[in-house]
Design a protein around this motif. Structure first.
Motif, PDB file in Angstrom:
ATOM      1  N   SER A   1       4.914  -9.746  41.285  1.00 59.84           N
ATOM      2  CA  SER A   1       5.204 -11.192  41.198  1.00 59.84           C
ATOM      3  C   SER A   1       6.208 -11.528  40.104  1.00 59.84           C
ATOM      4  O   SER A   1       6.144 -12.600  39.496  1.00 59.84           O
ATOM      5  CB  SER A   1       3.908 -11.994  40.984  1.00 59.84           C
ATOM      6  N   ALA A   2       7.164 -10.629  39.849  1.00 57.38           N
ATOM      7  CA  ALA A   2       8.171 -10.894  38.814  1.00 57.38           C
ATOM      8  C   ALA A   2       9.009 -12.124  39.149  1.00 57.38           C
ATOM      9  O   ALA A   2       9.570 -12.756  38.252  1.00 57.38           O
ATOM     10  CB  ALA A   2       9.079  -9.672  38.648  1.00 57.38           C
ATOM     11  N   LYS A   3       9.092 -12.458  40.430  1.00 62.09           N
ATOM     12  CA  LYS A   3       9.872 -13.627  40.838  1.00 62.09           C
ATOM     13  C   LYS A   3       9.355 -14.904  40.171  1.00 62.09           C
ATOM     14  O   LYS A   3      10.127 -15.814  39.876  1.00 62.09           O
ATOM     15  CB  LYS A   3       9.819 -13.761  42.358  1.00 62.09           C
ATOM     16  N   ARG A   4       8.049 -14.950  39.913  1.00 62.78           N
ATOM     17  CA  ARG A   4       7.468 -16.128  39.257  1.00 62.78           C
ATOM     18  C   ARG A   4       7.956 -16.275  37.814  1.00 62.78           C
ATOM     19  O   ARG A   4       7.842 -17.345  37.221  1.00 62.78           O
ATOM     20  CB  ARG A   4       5.946 -16.041  39.260  1.00 62.78           C
ATOM     21  N   LEU A   5       8.464 -15.198  37.246  1.00 59.16           N
ATOM     22  CA  LEU A   5       8.892 -15.212  35.848  1.00 59.16           C
ATOM     23  C   LEU A   5      10.403 -15.363  35.709  1.00 59.16           C
ATOM     24  O   LEU A   5      10.901 -15.509  34.594  1.00 59.16           O
ATOM     25  CB  LEU A   5       8.452 -13.910  35.162  1.00 59.16           C
ATOM     26  N   MET A   6      11.121 -15.333  36.814  1.00 50.53           N
ATOM     27  CA  MET A   6      12.583 -15.351  36.776  1.00 50.53           C
ATOM     28  C   MET A   6      13.101 -16.641  36.146  1.00 50.53           C
ATOM     29  O   MET A   6      12.701 -17.744  36.524  1.00 50.53           O
ATOM     30  CB  MET A   6      13.148 -15.204  38.185  1.00 50.53           C
ATOM     31  N   GLY A   7      14.006 -16.505  35.177  1.00 52.74           N
ATOM     32  CA  GLY A   7      14.672 -17.654  34.591  1.00 52.74           C
ATOM     33  C   GLY A   7      13.742 -18.597  33.856  1.00 52.74           C
ATOM     34  O   GLY A   7      14.033 -19.781  33.739  1.00 52.74           O
ATOM     35  N   ARG A   8      12.634 -18.084  33.331  1.00 50.89           N
ATOM     36  CA  ARG A   8      11.657 -18.957  32.681  1.00 50.89           C
ATOM     37  C   ARG A   8      11.392 -18.521  31.251  1.00 50.89           C
ATOM     38  O   ARG A   8      11.617 -17.375  30.870  1.00 50.89           O
ATOM     39  CB  ARG A   8      10.363 -18.988  33.501  1.00 50.89           C
ATOM     40  N   ASP A   9      10.897 -19.467  30.460  1.00 49.57           N
ATOM     41  CA  ASP A   9      10.671 -19.279  29.047  1.00 49.57           C
ATOM     42  C   ASP A   9       9.211 -18.906  28.789  1.00 49.57           C
ATOM     43  O   ASP A   9       8.340 -19.121  29.631  1.00 49.57           O
ATOM     44  CB  ASP A   9      11.033 -20.592  28.325  1.00 49.57           C
ATOM     45  N   LEU A  10       8.958 -18.384  27.598  1.00 50.13           N
ATOM     46  CA  LEU A  10       7.605 -17.996  27.210  1.00 50.13           C
ATOM     47  C   LEU A  10       6.612 -19.147  27.377  1.00 50.13           C
ATOM     48  O   LEU A  10       5.525 -18.968  27.919  1.00 50.13           O
ATOM     49  CB  LEU A  10       7.620 -17.518  25.753  1.00 50.13           C
ATOM     50  N   ALA A  11       7.009 -20.347  26.930  1.00 53.29           N
ATOM     51  CA  ALA A  11       6.107 -21.502  27.022  1.00 53.29           C
ATOM     52  C   ALA A  11       5.799 -21.852  28.473  1.00 53.29           C
ATOM     53  O   ALA A  11       4.712 -22.346  28.787  1.00 53.29           O
ATOM     54  CB  ALA A  11       6.722 -22.705  26.315  1.00 53.29           C
ATOM     55  N   ASP A  12       6.761 -21.584  29.384  1.00 55.12           N
ATOM     56  CA  ASP A  12       6.561 -21.901  30.799  1.00 55.12           C
ATOM     57  C   ASP A  12       5.495 -21.019  31.440  1.00 55.12           C
ATOM     58  O   ASP A  12       4.737 -21.463  32.298  1.00 55.12           O
ATOM     59  CB  ASP A  12       7.868 -21.709  31.586  1.00 55.12           C
ATOM     60  N   VAL A  13       5.458 -19.741  31.039  1.00 57.28           N
ATOM     61  CA  VAL A  13       4.632 -18.776  31.770  1.00 57.28           C
ATOM     62  C   VAL A  13       3.315 -18.442  31.090  1.00 57.28           C
ATOM     63  O   VAL A  13       2.450 -17.820  31.703  1.00 57.28           O
ATOM     64  CB  VAL A  13       5.415 -17.462  32.016  1.00 57.28           C
ATOM     65  N   GLU A  14       3.135 -18.851  29.839  1.00 61.41           N
ATOM     66  CA  GLU A  14       1.905 -18.488  29.124  1.00 61.41           C
ATOM     67  C   GLU A  14       0.634 -18.862  29.880  1.00 61.41           C
ATOM     68  O   GLU A  14      -0.307 -18.066  29.943  1.00 61.41           O
ATOM     69  CB  GLU A  14       1.905 -19.121  27.726  1.00 61.41           C
ATOM     70  N   PRO A  15       0.564 -20.072  30.508  1.00 56.78           N
ATOM     71  CA  PRO A  15      -0.669 -20.405  31.236  1.00 56.78           C
ATOM     72  C   PRO A  15      -0.956 -19.469  32.398  1.00 56.78           C
ATOM     73  O   PRO A  15      -2.105 -19.322  32.810  1.00 56.78           O
ATOM     74  CB  PRO A  15      -0.394 -21.833  31.744  1.00 56.78           C
ATOM     75  N   GLU A  16       0.080 -18.814  32.933  1.00 51.13           N
ATOM     76  CA  GLU A  16      -0.102 -17.949  34.102  1.00 51.13           C
ATOM     77  C   GLU A  16      -0.435 -16.513  33.727  1.00 51.13           C
ATOM     78  O   GLU A  16      -0.961 -15.762  34.550  1.00 51.13           O
ATOM     79  CB  GLU A  16       1.174 -17.943  34.951  1.00 51.13           C
TER      80      GLU A  16
END
Length: 656
Positions: A74-89
């Protein structure tokens, strides 16, 4: 082989699975891998001992069960995103972040002893697809069309292009996944080969994202007229619901905390996915997994499954209805509904969508004929053929027109947003707006590019800042700075600024290091609706204050001119009183109070404006170099209604 070296392939780089396709014999076909399967799971695993070997697809998925720390999915979910964006996931994934990451920094993961960014991980998947295509075609493949979710923003699209470049692929175009699906179904043609016209809804419910797009088809042109979506509405989220039930059962029935065993968790996830797939075709499915030598088994009926996931699939109805509203359409206006993504195999999902569009009553059916996992890749192959320039294929007359999901603009004086490209504008798109300076002698401006639907810059997302330097010093309001926005076919934004009198110019390609999630995009749109009245009121006050300040400055300058002495003492007193009234009104939060004060000042300065204009004309006829109406004379002094926006003072870098 010579012909194959310039073949363009279509790639669906998916969250859960990825595919590559090509046009063959006038029809798109999916290219199988070495194991005969067309679907390549979007999983990458590394050999921790050698740090050189890697596996992609089914082999990597097997390693995920035994060596979860060495694999990533699921790396696509992390593409072009910041640490703060993905921490909840991150709690949902067994990924380890690189140490020392700061807010705003490119996201990096530690996988199998390596430190990699999401584009680098995706590049391994693309390398495998490239390898499959080269074996199938018997020659090198260097060019591709890659699909992306309709809601992918500029950062996520750029990250996708970066992944292609790392894999050795020239990405000719990024195509929205729903648009690709419409291409795959050949909805541009009737059965007799004539061009079809109509309105198409594409409901894309895949592994990681949910998208809804509405397309108009006319004269061979697919035009996306609106897009919508929601985040965490896909197979992953349905899996997580089933997973949570199983974890509770195992904890209660077996007394085992399976979440502490990564390998057992991956085995359970695989069993959950298998059960979910089985329930799309069968009335029940058996979920079974061994944990610490104990067997956990449970029979799940389709009715139980549908009850469990009802709240998730029901949430897709909201974006669908909003997309119809944005397009000013009713469900009955939709001629065709295309289903995309593995989650659309679920009977309850199909029943929900059919009901939203009232298909059964209208004697229509959902388009489910093509494999929902393959349809996006097939459409990408059609677009790849169009871009390859091969003239013997009938598809080369097709044209795709996508849209931008959020408005784009510039911060102007007072912190308001001057929107240059509106939300849902067709791309490729370009638009131009004229700005000016707010301070006499200003030679530099810093241009602030914004994205969002709110009226004030503080409520929108900052995309980029760049400087336009070397402007010849002039009276405030005299320079004309042309700001041009261009969104290319891949959805990447280019911004340029040029001072027209001097020719001084600067430009930037907007490539932020991280972007917005689907949820953030949706939230920004909803916030603009919820706060519309307050935002408009705040903007009206700011614009009235800006105009008042400009008029006050122009009036004070006018009092230094010789013609001021031609006015009577009564006129002097009236203007002074009106100036005081405007200055006092600046503290008021009602724009009508400010504008009433402006109107009074305008009334009392009209004769002064006429005298200054007469003086300017007389001077021009006499060959004198005198101030003219460029300084803002006539009507409201200093603020003609056609004046361009001025840049905000916070952006001004003058006197350097």
């Amino acid at each position: 082989m010579a012909e194959n070296t310039h073949r363009v392939v279509g790639i669906d780089l998916g969250t859960t699975n990825s595919l590559v396709a090509i046009m063959q014999g006038g029809a798109p076909v999916v290219i199988p891998g070495e194991d005969g399967s067309a679907i390549v799971p979007s999983v990458v695993a590394f050999d921790q001992e050698t740090h050189t070997g890697f596996a992609v697809g089914n082999a990597a998925r097997d390693m995920l069960l035994t060596q979860p720390a060495n694999a990533v999915y699921s790396a696509k979910r992390l593409m072009g995103r910041d640490l703060a964006d993905v921490e909840p996931e991150l709690k949902l994934f067994p990924f380890k972040l690189a140490e020392g990451l700061q807010a705003g920094e490119v996201l990096k993961l530690n996988v199998g002893g390596l430190t990699l960014t999401p584009p680098e991980i995706s590049a391994y998947v693309l390398l495998q697809l490239k390898k499959n295509a080269e074996r199938f075609l018997g020659g090198e493949v260097t060019k591709a069309v890659i699909t992306v979710p309709a809601y992918f923003n500029d950062a996520q699209r750029q990250a996708t292009k970066d992944a292609g470049r790392i894999a050795g692929l020239e990405v000719l175009r990024l195509v929205n996944e729903p648009t690709a699906a419409a291409l795959a179904y050949g909805l541009d043609k009737n059965a007799d080969g004539t061009s079809r016209e109509g309105t198409i809804a594409v409901y894309d419910f895949g592994g990681g994202t949910f998208d809804i797009s509405i397309l108009k088809l006319r004269d061979g042109i697919f035009e996306v007229i609106t897009t919508g979506g929601d985040t965490h509405l896909g197979g992953d989220d349905i899996d997580n619901l089933l997973l949570a039930v199983a974890i509770d059962d195992i904890r209660g029935d077996l007394g085992v905390e399976i979440t502490k065993d990564p390998a057992a968790m991956q085995s359970l996830r695989k069993a959950v996915i298998d059960a979910k797939i089985a329930l799309s075709a069968n009335d029940s499915a058996r979920l079974a997994v061994e944990v610490e030598g104990k067997l956990y088994a449970r029979e799940i009926s389709r009715a139980q499954f549908e009850q469990l996931i009802a709240s998730v699939i029901e949430r897709t109805a909201g974006p669908v209805k909003q997309a119809l509203k944005d397009a000013a359409l009713t469900p009955e206006d939709i001629d065709e509904v295309v289903m995309v993504g593995g989650s659309t195999r679920i009977p309850a999902v199909r029943a929900l969508v059919s009901g939203i569009f009232n298909l059964e009553a209208r004697g229509r059916k959902l388009h489910t004929e093509l494999n929902p996992d393959e349809v996006v890749a097939l459409g990408a192959a059609v677009q790849a053929q169009i871009l390859s320039g091969t003239d013997h294929v009938a598809t080369n007359e097709l044209l795709l027109l996508d849209v931008t999901p959020l408005s784009l603009g510039i911060e102007a004086l007072g912190g308001v947003v001057a929107k240059i490209i509106q939300r849902n504008s067709t791309i490729p798109a370009s638009a131009t707006e004229h700005f000016t300076t707010g301070v006499d002698g200003q030679t530099n401006v810093a241009i602030h590019v914004l994205q969002g639907e709110r009226e004030l810059a503080k409520d929108c997302r900052s995309l980029a800042r760049f400087d336009l330097k070397g402007i010849p010093p002039m009276v405030a309001g005299l320079p004309r700075i042309e700001v041009k926005f261009l969104i290319d076919a891949n959805g990447i934004l280019h911004v340029s600024a040029k001072e027209q009198r001097s020719g001084t110019q600067a430009q930037v390609e907007v490539k932020p290091t991280y972007g917005l999630t689907d949820e953030q995009v949706e939230t920004m749109i909803l916030d603009s609706f919820d706060n519309a009245e307050a935002d408009i009121t705040a903007r009206q006050v700011i614009e009235a204050r800006n105009e008042a300040q400009t008029i006050l400055e122009a009036t004070k300058k006018a009092r230094q001119q010789p013609v001021w002495q031609q006015l009577t003492s009564v006129e002097h007193e009236a203007i002074a009183s009106a100036i005081s009234e405007v200055e006092a009104s600046l503290k008021d939060e009602d724009h009508k109070v400010i504008r009433n004060a402006i109107a009074q000042l305008d009334k009392h300065t009209r004769r002064l404006a006429e005298l200054m204009m007469d003086s300017a004309v007389t001077g021009a006829l006499g060959g004198k170099n005198m101030a003219t109406a460029d300084e803002g004379l006539g009507g409201d002094i200093g603020a003609p209604t056609t004046a361009p926006h001025a840049f905000a003072p916070a952006q001004i870098d003058d006197k350097k």
